[in-house]
Each structure stands twice: as structure tokens, then as C-alpha cells.
Design a protein around this motif. Structure first.
Motif, short mmCIF file in Angstrom:
data_model
loop_
_atom_site.label_atom_id
_atom_site.label_comp_id
_atom_site.label_asym_id
_atom_site.label_seq_id
_atom_site.Cartn_x
_atom_site.Cartn_y
_atom_site.Cartn_z
N ALA A 248 39.19 28.18 45.23
CA ALA A 248 37.77 28.38 45.52
C ALA A 248 37.31 29.76 45.07
CB ALA A 248 37.50 28.18 47.01
N GLU A 249 38.15 30.78 45.29
CA GLU A 249 37.81 32.13 44.86
C GLU A 249 37.76 32.22 43.34
OE1 GLU A 249 36.81 34.70 46.88
OE2 GLU A 249 36.82 33.03 48.30
N ARG A 250 38.68 31.54 42.69
CA ARG A 250 38.67 31.52 41.22
C ARG A 250 37.37 30.91 40.70
NH1 ARG A 250 42.31 27.10 38.45
NH2 ARG A 250 40.54 25.91 39.28
N ASP A 251 36.94 29.81 41.34
CA ASP A 251 35.72 29.14 40.90
C ASP A 251 34.47 29.99 41.15
OD1 ASP A 251 37.32 27.05 40.14
OD2 ASP A 251 36.89 25.81 41.89
N LYS A 252 34.58 30.96 42.06
CA LYS A 252 33.47 31.88 42.31
C LYS A 252 33.47 33.06 41.34
CE LYS A 252 33.42 30.96 47.30
NZ LYS A 252 33.68 31.55 48.64
N GLY A 253 34.53 33.14 40.51
CA GLY A 253 34.60 34.21 39.52
C GLY A 253 35.62 35.29 39.80
N ALA A 254 36.39 35.17 40.87
CA ALA A 254 37.41 36.18 41.17
C ALA A 254 38.52 36.11 40.12
CB ALA A 254 37.98 35.96 42.57
N PRO A 255 39.17 37.24 39.81
CA PRO A 255 40.23 37.27 38.79
C PRO A 255 41.56 36.79 39.35
CG PRO A 255 39.92 39.47 39.67
CD PRO A 255 38.88 38.60 40.33
N VAL A 256 41.61 35.54 39.76
CA VAL A 256 42.81 34.97 40.35
C VAL A 256 43.07 33.59 39.77
CG1 VAL A 256 42.66 36.24 42.53
CG2 VAL A 256 41.47 34.06 42.29
N ASP A 257 44.31 33.15 39.86
CA ASP A 257 44.63 31.79 39.47
C ASP A 257 45.77 31.29 40.34
OD1 ASP A 257 44.37 29.40 38.16
OD2 ASP A 257 44.57 30.24 36.15
N PHE A 258 46.01 29.98 40.25
CA PHE A 258 46.92 29.31 41.19
C PHE A 258 47.63 28.18 40.47
CE2 PHE A 258 47.79 25.98 44.30
CZ PHE A 258 48.23 26.65 45.43
N ALA A 259 48.89 27.95 40.81
CA ALA A 259 49.64 26.82 40.24
C ALA A 259 50.64 26.32 41.27
CB ALA A 259 50.38 27.26 38.98
N LEU A 260 50.91 25.02 41.21
CA LEU A 260 51.94 24.45 42.06
C LEU A 260 53.27 24.52 41.32
CD1 LEU A 260 50.30 21.24 43.57
CD2 LEU A 260 50.65 23.46 44.67
N PRO A 261 54.33 24.95 42.01
CA PRO A 261 55.65 24.92 41.37
C PRO A 261 56.15 23.49 41.26
CG PRO A 261 55.83 25.58 43.65
CD PRO A 261 54.36 25.48 43.36
#
Length: 351
Positions: A248-261
Motif C-alpha cells: 500500500a505504501e509503495r502504491d502511494k509512492g513510497a520508495p519501497v518494494d515487497f516480494a514473497l520468498p
């Protein structure tokens, strides 16, 4: 409706014929569930309302209300949102007194789910036709014909894209010396679910992973949202157990990303229709709707859905569904076991 499900409904009707004279005024389903699925839907419309107790995100519950009432305009959906510690006592009291308010209950409390299955009496068989759809994978998502998985959240690898532009491919990446002091972890004190996550890390991320994680001197935070904010600000560069809030933060423009191992660790949401339900037919209709594509699109947005291919759910690059997320072993969540693990964790991470 498949033959097996029709037989189940007819069995309930047969039970009603036998026990109806002995039923009290508690309003349990055994005395009021209609016959065929069409008759259940008609009776649900006559009941006119349905209530769910849930610890799911408020935005998702509001979306579920909107979608359900669009599909069933004759039935008003009320949701009561709270933590498991808020809602479970309500469910127990309503069951004991027979004065039901909730028709459906959603929980992530693995210990309570197992205890209620052992004791019986809290749930009735769910007869929702959507459970029989092959894509739902009922064999992996239904417990004793009563509890059914409706959604899941998963922890995963998260990183600040400015500091880790290449991203993370596996949990092992976080053990690189360059991340010393730049990894964020959650203190499990007071959070049995977090204890479960750390235990699973040593299974799914590799034996001894938690000990090796302590070796990179991670920063300790009090909650998953605090980890998300620290990632967005650049205070930390990465986290092995970040929540899906990062998306959700990424979609708001924050410089973050996420992945499932490869082996994701998470927490499933299980639901059940309550034996003390004042609107038992509407409870079954809501249970069914939650497992349809429309219900899943609402309930599981930014979460892991119980059906594949639902837009807005899951994690890019992963085909994991809620049925793939394992329910915690209740023995590891007993108070003594949790306290012992927290003490061991704090000795390793806090010193």
C-alpha cells in the motif's frame, strides 16, 4: 450444488425434523435453516440482515459490505471490527446464552480455532455452494466442514528501493554484511503470531536463520507498521518479515518494494457460520459470497485471496493463495511456549 453438498443440506433438514421439538429459544441454525440453496437464499432475504465479527482491515470489511449488498440488496450487512481478544469473548458468551448477535465470525487465532473444533458447538456446517468450486481448493481450505479460509496475509521480504535498487531475491540476501545495522525486525513480545513467524523462519528460510539474522545487528521495532514506516524513510534498508502493508505504501509512492520468498510465511483468516446465529440463512449466504470472485475482490484486496487470479490481491510474481498459508500449530502458541521463545529471542537480539 454438488451431490455431496445437497446431501449435507438434506441431512440438516432431517436433523431439524428430529430435534425441533427439543430446541430452545436460542435461535440456533438447527431449527431455522431452510432446505435447498434457493430456499436458503429466499429465507435469507426474509431475515433481511446479517452480521459478521471480524479482525480484518476496516477498508476490506467496508468493501465487502458494499459488494454484498449490491449482490443481495434485500440483506443488510453489518460488520463489527475488533481484535481477536475483543471478539472471541463475545462469540463465546453468545454461544453460551443462545442470544446470538453475530452470524459469521472471522478470526486468525489458531489456538481458538483448534479449541473450538475440539469442543464443538460453536459452528454449524457451511453449505455454501462456492466451497465446491474446484478453484477454491476446499480440501486445503476447510476444517471439519465448518471453518473455511477466506483470506490471508503474509510476511515477506521488503526493502527501500533507493538503498537496495536491485531488490532482494531470497532471505539469505539479508545476511550480507552490507546490511549490518540496516535490517528491521519486530520484537515478538506480546505477539504470539510473531512468535509463530520466527519459528517458521527457521523452517522455511533455513535452519538457524533467526540466529544468523541476529548476527547482522538488526534494529528492533514494536510492530509491523513501524517497520513499514522505517523502510519508507530509509531508516532501515530491508526487513525479512515485513507485512503486506508495504504494498500500500509503495502504491502511494513510497520508495519501497515487497516480494514473497519461495516458502511464504503468513497468517490465514478463517471464518465460520455460528451455531447461535440469529440469521442462519443469511449467514450461509454471506459465507458463500465471501468465496465468490466478487467477494474475494472486496475482502482480499491487498491481501492474499482464497481464489487465484483475483485482481488487486496477492503479490506480483507469486501464485500463492490463502490455502497455501499454514495455520499455526496451537501447541507453539500456548502461553508458556510463547514466553519461553520471547525470552530466548530477546537474549539473542537484545542481549
Amino acid at each position: 450444488m454438488k451431490l455431496s453438498r445437497m446431501i449435507s443440506v438434506l441431512a440438516v433438514i432431517a436433523t431439524v425434523a428430529v430435534v425441533a421439538p427439543a430446541c430452545g429459544s436460542g435461535g440456533g441454525q438447527e431449527s431455522t435453516l431452510a432446505g435447498s440453496w434457493d430456499e436458503i437464499v429466499a429465507a435469507a432475504n426474509d431475515e433481511g440482515s446479517v452480521t459478521i465479527y471480524s479482525n480484518h482491515a476496516p477498508a476490506n470489511l467496508e468493501a465487502l459490505k458494499t459488494a454484498f449488498e449490491s449482490e443481495y440488496p434485500g440483506i443488510s450487512l453489518t460488520y463489527v471490527r475488533g481484535t481477536d481478544s475483543d471478539l472471541t469473548p463475545k462469540v463465546e458468551v453468545e454461544n453460551q446464552t443462545g442470544n446470538g448477535v453475530a452470524d459469521v465470525h472471522m478470526t486468525t487465532d489458531a489456538g481458538w480455532i483448534h479449541r473450538s473444533l475440539e469442543s464443538g458447538g460453536y459452528s454449524v456446517e457451511v453449505v455454501a455452494p462456492a466451497i465446491d468450486e474446484p478453484e477454491y481448493r476446499a480440501a486445503d481450505g476447510v476444517l471439519d466442514d465448518t471453518f473455511f479460509v477466506t483470506s490471508a496475509t503474509s510476511i515477506g521480504l521488503a526493502w527501500n528501493t533507493a538503498n537496495v535498487p536491485a531488490g532482494l531475491a531470497s532471505p539469505e540476501d539479508l545476511l550480507d554484511p552490507r546490511f549490518d545495522g540496516k535490517v528491521g525486525v519486530v520484537n515478538p513480545a506480546g505477539f504470539p503470531a510473531v512468535v509463530h513467524i520466527y519459528r517458521r523462519m527457521d523452517v522455511d528460510y533455513g535452519e538457524g536463520f533467526v540466529d544468523r539474522l541476529a548476527g547482522v545487528n538488526p534494529r528492533i521495532y514494536g510492530s509491523a507498521p513501524a517497520i513499514t514506516q522505517a523502510l519508507a524513510s530509509g531508516e532501515i534498508w530491508a526487513a525479512p518479515g515485513a507485512s503486506m502493508d508495504v504494498l500500500a505504501e509503495r502504491d502511494k509512492g513510497a520508495p519501497v518494494d515487497f516480494a514473497l520468498p519461495a516458502n511464504p510465511i503468513g497468517i490465514p483468516f478463517y471464518s465460520h457460520v455460528l451455531a447461535a446465529a440469529p440469521n442462519p440463512n443469511a449467514g450461509q449466504v454471506l459465507a458463500d459470497f465471501m468465496l465468490t470472485p466478487a467477494g474475494q475482490a472486496a475482502l482480499s484486496e491487498n491481501y492474499i485471496a482464497a481464489l487465484p487470479g483475483i485482481a488487486g490481491t496477492g503479490v506480483d510474481g507469486s501464485e500463492v493463495v490463502a490455502q497455501d498459508i499454514e495455520l499455526a500449530d496451537p501447541e507453539t502458541l500456548e502461553t508458556t511456549a510463547v514466553e519461553e521463545y520471547v525470552a530466548s529471542w530477546e537474549q539473542r537480539f537484545v542481549g
